[in-house]
Design a protein around this motif. Structure first.
Motif, mmCIF file in Angstrom:
data_model
loop_
_atom_site.group_PDB
_atom_site.id
_atom_site.type_symbol
_atom_site.label_atom_id
_atom_site.label_comp_id
_atom_site.label_asym_id
_atom_site.label_seq_id
_atom_site.Cartn_x
_atom_site.Cartn_y
_atom_site.Cartn_z
ATOM 1 N N LEU A 169 0.831 -1.202 0.000
ATOM 2 C CA LEU A 169 0.000 0.000 0.000
ATOM 3 C C LEU A 169 0.867 1.254 0.000
ATOM 4 O O LEU A 169 0.363 2.379 -0.004
ATOM 5 C CB LEU A 169 -0.925 0.016 1.220
ATOM 6 N N GLU A 170 2.182 1.038 0.020
ATOM 7 C CA GLU A 170 3.166 2.111 -0.068
ATOM 8 C C GLU A 170 4.404 1.528 -0.750
ATOM 9 O O GLU A 170 4.549 0.312 -0.860
ATOM 10 C CB GLU A 170 3.513 2.631 1.341
ATOM 11 N N TYR A 250 1.706 -0.078 -6.058
ATOM 12 C CA TYR A 250 1.142 1.142 -5.488
ATOM 13 C C TYR A 250 0.751 2.170 -6.556
ATOM 14 O O TYR A 250 -0.318 2.781 -6.492
ATOM 15 C CB TYR A 250 2.148 1.749 -4.507
ATOM 16 N N TYR A 288 -1.195 1.060 8.946
ATOM 17 C CA TYR A 288 -2.410 0.668 8.227
ATOM 18 C C TYR A 288 -3.624 1.513 8.608
ATOM 19 O O TYR A 288 -4.576 1.598 7.833
ATOM 20 C CB TYR A 288 -2.695 -0.827 8.429
ATOM 21 N N LEU A 291 -2.987 3.967 5.951
ATOM 22 C CA LEU A 291 -2.807 3.423 4.603
ATOM 23 C C LEU A 291 -4.121 2.967 3.970
ATOM 24 O O LEU A 291 -4.343 3.178 2.766
ATOM 25 C CB LEU A 291 -1.818 2.251 4.637
ATOM 26 N N GLN A 294 -5.947 5.982 2.705
ATOM 27 C CA GLN A 294 -5.247 6.608 1.576
ATOM 28 C C GLN A 294 -5.462 5.832 0.284
ATOM 29 O O GLN A 294 -5.753 6.412 -0.772
ATOM 30 C CB GLN A 294 -3.755 6.711 1.894
ATOM 31 N N VAL A 295 -5.323 4.524 0.345
ATOM 32 C CA VAL A 295 -5.441 3.709 -0.864
ATOM 33 C C VAL A 295 -6.889 3.609 -1.324
ATOM 34 O O VAL A 295 -7.162 3.534 -2.531
ATOM 35 C CB VAL A 295 -4.800 2.320 -0.635
#
Length: 333
Positions: A169-170, A250, A288, A291, A294-295
């Motif tokens: 995720l990053e 990502y 997380y 994350l 964000q995702v």
């Protein structure tokens, strides 16, 4: 292997740090009991004859005509989806749970150019052989990176995408985690121990908590690594770590075309290479709680479901809560 389980649990209940008995398994996990019958798909790839172990579980009760493919993580196998397989099958889904090349019950070639594209293509071949033209694809941990790549490569054959605490995720490399060579990963994998795996998983995956049932998966992972295929298993594992670190998905989340369900245990802290990262980098990766949100904004058709206080494997920590959310999410995507 009930006698192994009993000894492991006895050790845990008595407060012993490690199980009394540590099993070893063959290079393709021979000797470890899978929850459903194992089948094998043999195919040619990169000039080699390889085989993928997989479970193909029919729907129980009233079939809904849909198929789900479950993609395991780096320290997991198809077998670790045991609870999810039952929940999905009981709900009417046909469930396919493969072990990817390099993992678990599948081949571990001496030389293989690992890429998420290659693993996705291998899985696509398996599904074609099984006559599955369209499926919901669910990936956990590293399997989330693979499931994302699969959906990007085969959008018309991916009905829905599910990502359970996916890594990737990053981009750790871009954020400052130092590169480790395949040889460095290999040396690290050769030193795997039950105590080391248990501590890492307890601290990173399970928010400092441990349940006796997790011991089975430590036994699986370490027993495979310490068995007769020790160097072969460790070498493939090193190649796979290099793939994970150097092949981010990502930047392509924005290109996903399929409805996507993000299932996130918010207390997860998993990040590849965190242990060798500088303190300032270590402090800002693997969050997380941030994350997931964000995702979810990057993926065009994403639905985010969070599990506050749970870690890297919510499907194993709180299976009833997780499967209720999963089944509901797949219905409403």
């Amino acid at each position: 292997m009930p006698f192994i389980r009993a000894l492991c649990v006895a050790g845990l209940l008595s407060g012993t740090a490690a199980p009394v008995f540590a099993a070893t398994y063959g290079p393709e996990l021979q000797g470890f009991q899978y929850p459903y019958p194992l089948e094998y798909f043999t195919f040619q790839s990169q000039g080699k004859s390889l085989q993928m172990g997989y479970m193909d579980i029919p729907a129980k009760g009233t079939a809904n005509g849909r198929s789900v493919v479950l993609m395991h993580g780096k320290n997991f196998c198809g077998a670790t989806w045991e609870g999810s397989i039952k929940a999905l099958s009981d709900a009417g889904y046909r469930v396919i749970a493969p072990d990817q090349i390099g993992f678990c019950t599948s081949s571990k070639p001496d030389h293989y150019q690992y890429s998420f594209q290659q693993l996705a293509a291998n899985t696509h071949q398996l599904l074609e052989k099984l006559g599955i033209q369209k499926a919901t694809v669910i990936g956990h941990s590293t399997g989330g990176m693979l499931a994302t790549r699969y959906a990007l490569m085969y959008p018309s054959q991916t009905e829905q995408l599910g990502l359970v605490n996916p890594i990737g995720l990053e981009d750790w490399k871009a954020l400052g985690v130092p590169y480790q060579s395949v040889d460095q990963w290999y040396q690290r994998e050769l030193k795997m121990s039950a105590d080391g795996v248990r501590k890492y998983e307890r601290d990173t995956y399970y928010v400092g908590r441990w349940k006796p049932e997790y011991e089975r998966w430590v036994d699986m992972l370490v027993g495979l690594n310490k068995g007769p295929g020790h160097t072969q298993v460790a070498w493939n594992s090193a190649l796979i770590y290099d793939m994970i670190f150097t092949q981010p998905v990502y930047y392509e989340f924005k290109n996903l075309q399929v409805p996507t369900l993000l299932l996130i245990g918010t207390s997860d802290t998993t990040a590849i290479g965190k242990d060798v990262a500088p303190p300032e980098v270590k402090a800002r990766i693997g969050n997380y709680q941030a994350l997931g949100k964000q995702v979810a904004k990057l993926i065009p058709r994403a639905t985010l479901v969070e599990f506050p206080g749970l870690g890297h494997a919510p499907q194993m920590e709180e299976p009833e809560q997780f499967h209720k959310a999963l089944l509901q999410g797949l219905k409403t995507l």
